[in-house]
Enzyme design. Sequence first.
Site, PDB file in Angstrom:
ATOM      1  N   TYR A  58      63.768  68.036  96.025  1.00 29.99           N
ATOM      2  CA  TYR A  58      62.588  67.642  95.595  1.00 29.99           C
ATOM      3  C   TYR A  58      62.125  68.342  96.228  1.00 29.99           C
ATOM      4  CZ  TYR A  58      65.957  63.337  95.622  1.00 29.99           C
ATOM      5  OH  TYR A  58      66.320  62.286  95.125  1.00 29.99           O
ATOM      6  N   HIS A 124      74.861  65.675  96.947  1.00 30.63           N
ATOM      7  CA  HIS A 124      74.151  64.996  95.385  1.00 30.63           C
ATOM      8  C   HIS A 124      74.515  64.931  94.365  1.00 30.63           C
ATOM      9  CE1 HIS A 124      69.536  64.892  94.422  1.00 30.63           C
ATOM     10  NE2 HIS A 124      70.200  63.531  93.632  1.00 30.63           N
ATOM     11  N   PRO A 219      65.792  50.849  92.874  1.00 32.20           N
ATOM     12  CA  PRO A 219      65.244  49.111  92.533  1.00 32.20           C
ATOM     13  C   PRO A 219      64.209  48.509  91.615  1.00 32.20           C
ATOM     14  CG  PRO A 219      64.635  49.532  95.117  1.00 32.20           C
ATOM     15  CD  PRO A 219      65.325  51.258  94.062  1.00 32.20           C
ATOM     16  N   LEU A 220      62.960  49.053  92.062  1.00 27.96           N
ATOM     17  CA  LEU A 220      62.335  49.072  90.729  1.00 27.96           C
ATOM     18  C   LEU A 220      62.124  48.859  89.412  1.00 27.96           C
ATOM     19  CD1 LEU A 220      59.443  48.586  94.233  1.00 27.96           C
ATOM     20  CD2 LEU A 220      60.249  46.794  93.218  1.00 27.96           C
ATOM     21  N   GLY A 221      63.023  49.838  89.249  1.00 23.49           N
ATOM     22  CA  GLY A 221      63.098  50.084  87.744  1.00 23.49           C
ATOM     23  C   GLY A 221      62.784  51.205  87.512  1.00 23.49           C
ATOM     24  N   GLY A 223      59.199  51.789  88.467  1.00 20.18           N
ATOM     25  CA  GLY A 223      58.374  51.094  88.756  1.00 20.18           C
ATOM     26  C   GLY A 223      58.039  50.193  87.600  1.00 20.18           C
ATOM     27  N   PHE A 224      58.422  49.352  87.143  1.00 22.80           N
ATOM     28  CA  PHE A 224      58.106  48.638  85.358  1.00 22.80           C
ATOM     29  C   PHE A 224      58.491  47.472  86.797  1.00 22.80           C
ATOM     30  CE2 PHE A 224      60.221  45.714  81.760  1.00 22.80           C
ATOM     31  CZ  PHE A 224      59.068  46.429  81.196  1.00 22.80           C
TER      32      PHE A 224
END
Length: 332
Positions: A58, A124, A219-221, A223-224
């Site tokens: 990253y 990874h 887990p929040l797709g 951001g969607f």
Amino acid sequence: MEPRTIGASVLEVGAIGLGCMPMSWAYTGSQQRGDRSLRTVHAALDAGCSLLDTADMYGPFTNELLIGRVLEERRRDAFVSTKVGLLVGDQHVVANGRPGYVKRACDASLRRLRTEVIDLYQLHRADPEVPVEETWGAMAELVRAGKVRALGMCAVGARAGRRSGAHLYEGTIRQLERVQQVFPVSAVEAELSVWSPEALERLLPWCEARGVGFVAAMPLGNGFLTGTLTPGQGFEPDDVRARHPRFTAEMMAANQPVVAGLRRVAGRHGPKTTPAQVALAWVLAQGRDVVAVPGAKRDEWAVENAGAAGLRLTGRDLAELAGLPRARGSWD
């Protein structure tokens, strides 16, 4: 925050962690600011989000350097997970699972993180040119040397395979069964959310049957599922969502019923409950040792996410979420 464990090693973490990748990699570059990111990590730790999830790729490297600045002050408050096995080129990413490289990469991560030990060291990606047992064996030597406390594996399925759902993680399960013969797997990290539930078919049951912790990525797709994105808003070229089959203007509009369902459930839990918190609570409801690591670039988002650990969904809530329409992508 209710503690959960990472595998048989009984490493305790909070139910909600912090995915640190968006601060340095893959998401809108113009919004990546060092000082704000530092505040976000501190806010997450203050809220009980002990698991900090990062990787050497990253940035590359800059995310670990960022986390290292926090760990220098607050090592006892954090459970550190980082990853090895991917190298970043100009326009490509390649796997490297050679044992010598793994050991050098671990030493480099320890320096950047400013710590003497990594709590969870994850592979990874497996290198197709190196037997995964050899890579895992080198990682196991790092545990014996006291540089790493536990080992995990990332299991990110190919998006092109979403049509086959249940078979998405069959290759990963085969790899997990091979490396278990070398050294225990303490955790598996994979995508899991209301709109990407494929891990529930085979991967999560595999983990539960063996006492392996499950780290729910995205887990929040992307951001969607926060309900804060607008169809057609567009993304910067360096943002992964600019090429994501669920983030075209057409598909974002088509998937609004998913967000609407999260909003309905949130409304039953009071005016301060958000769709994001419902989405995270759904992830936590999937298993007693499931830990969610939502990404966040702002401190207020990290605190909001942490609040999901105290949200208990009812049977009615879970039934309604289970009945939401399947998320659509441009491949459909």
